[in-house]
Design an enzyme around this catalytic site. Sequence first.
Site, PDB file in Angstrom:
ATOM      1  N   GLY A  37       0.823  -1.203   0.000  1.00 27.73           N
ATOM      2  CA  GLY A  37       0.000   0.000   0.000  1.00 27.73           C
ATOM      3  C   GLY A  37       0.860   1.256   0.000  1.00 27.73           C
ATOM      4  O   GLY A  37       1.957   1.283  -0.550  1.00 27.73           O
ATOM      5  N   LEU A  38       0.354   2.298   0.647  1.00 32.84           N
ATOM      6  CA  LEU A  38       1.037   3.591   0.742  1.00 32.84           C
ATOM      7  C   LEU A  38       1.357   4.169  -0.636  1.00 32.84           C
ATOM      8  O   LEU A  38       2.441   4.706  -0.872  1.00 32.84           O
ATOM      9  CB  LEU A  38       2.317   3.467   1.583  1.00 32.84           C
ATOM     10  CG  LEU A  38       2.129   3.035   3.044  1.00 32.84           C
ATOM     11  CD1 LEU A  38       3.480   2.878   3.730  1.00 32.84           C
ATOM     12  CD2 LEU A  38       1.264   4.039   3.796  1.00 32.84           C
ATOM     13  N   CYS A  39       0.399   4.032  -1.552  1.00 31.18           N
ATOM     14  CA  CYS A  39       0.578   4.605  -2.893  1.00 31.18           C
ATOM     15  C   CYS A  39      -0.696   5.329  -3.322  1.00 31.18           C
ATOM     16  O   CYS A  39      -1.115   5.247  -4.475  1.00 31.18           O
ATOM     17  CB  CYS A  39       0.973   3.530  -3.898  1.00 31.18           C
ATOM     18  SG  CYS A  39      -0.009   2.021  -3.849  1.00 31.18           S
ATOM     19  N   GLY A  40      -1.317   6.004  -2.373  1.00 30.94           N
ATOM     20  CA  GLY A  40      -2.504   6.794  -2.676  1.00 30.94           C
ATOM     21  C   GLY A  40      -3.677   5.931  -3.101  1.00 30.94           C
ATOM     22  O   GLY A  40      -3.926   4.863  -2.539  1.00 30.94           O
ATOM     23  N   PHE A  73      -3.986   4.380  -5.886  1.00 29.17           N
ATOM     24  CA  PHE A  73      -3.553   3.499  -6.975  1.00 29.17           C
ATOM     25  C   PHE A  73      -4.327   2.184  -6.981  1.00 29.17           C
ATOM     26  O   PHE A  73      -4.866   1.760  -8.004  1.00 29.17           O
ATOM     27  CB  PHE A  73      -2.049   3.233  -6.838  1.00 29.17           C
ATOM     28  CG  PHE A  73      -1.505   2.251  -7.838  1.00 29.17           C
ATOM     29  CD1 PHE A  73      -1.135   2.660  -9.111  1.00 29.17           C
ATOM     30  CD2 PHE A  73      -1.345   0.916  -7.511  1.00 29.17           C
ATOM     31  CE1 PHE A  73      -0.625   1.763 -10.036  1.00 29.17           C
ATOM     32  CE2 PHE A  73      -0.836   0.010  -8.428  1.00 29.17           C
ATOM     33  CZ  PHE A  73      -0.479   0.434  -9.692  1.00 29.17           C
TER      34      PHE A  73
END
Length: 292
Positions: free
Chosen positions: A87-90, A92
Site C-alpha cells: 500500500g502507501l501509494c494513494g 492506486f
Amino acid sequence: MANLKEVKQRITSVSSTQQITKAMKMVAAAKLRRAQDRIIKMRPYSQKLTSILNEVVSAMGGELEIAYAEQRQVQNVLIVPMTSDKGLCGAFNSNIMKATVSLIDKEYKSKNVTILPLGKKAFEYFTRRSYTTKTDFYEIFADVKYDEVRVIAEYAMNGFLSKQFDKVVLVYNHFRNVATQDIQVEQFLPMGGVKDLTTKDKPTSTDYILEPSKEYVIRDLVPTALKTQFYKAVLDSNASEHGARMTSMDKATENANELLKELKLMYNRNRQAAITNEILEIVAGANALEGS
C-alpha cells in the site's frame, strides 16, 4: 490544551514518520527510474509490432483466419486487474478495484466472470469476496520478468482458444508521468482485428516478403504481439505504482512538515505560557510575603 510532554511526544512521533516517508520516497524514486526506462523502451517496440501485424493481415485481405480474433457470444469473461503488492501509494489500488467492480456490474453482471488478480492487493480484495478467482499468478510484481508474464498471457490465450473464456479484459494503470496514472480498461482477447485505416492515417503500402509462408508468419507473429501487449500492460502498471508511491510519500512528507511547524508553534506557546505562570506565581508569593 495539551501539556508540554504530550506535544513533545507528538513532535517526536511526527518527525519519525517524516523520516520514514522521506526514505520511502527515495526508494520509490529509484525503482521508478528503472521501471520508467523499461516501459519507455517497450512502447515503441510494442506499437511497431502491432502496426506490422495490422499491415500484414490487412494485405492478406482475409485470406487467413486468426483464432485469437474470433468473435463469439460472450458468456465467460476473464478480467485481469493489476494492483501493487504493498500500500502507501494513494488511490492506486482502490481505483483499480473500483474500476473492476464497476465493469462487472455494468457490463458482465449476467455473465460468468473469473478474476485473475495480479498483485497482492487485488488478490486480497477479490478472494475475500464472492468472486471466482484464479490465484496462481498474483505475486508477479515481486520481480517483473518477461518469461513469467508470458506464462500468464499464455494462460489467458489458451483459455480463449479452448473457449473457456469468450473475452479477456485487462484493468490497469497507464503510466503517463510521475504524477499522473490513468485507469485503462483494455480488451485483450478477442483481438481488435485490423484497424480501419482512414485516408489520413493510412501508411504507405509496404510490400512484405513473408518467409517461409504467410501461415507461419501469422502463427508466430500474432501470439508474440499478444504477449508483448500483455507485458507492456504489466510494465505500465509497475511504473505507475512507483510513480503513485513517490507522489504519495512526497505529499506525506510535506504534510508532516506542516504539522511539525504547527506542533512546534504550539509547544513554544505552551512553554511560554508555563514560564509566565511560574513568574506570576513567584511574584504573587513574594507579594504575599511582603504583605505579611
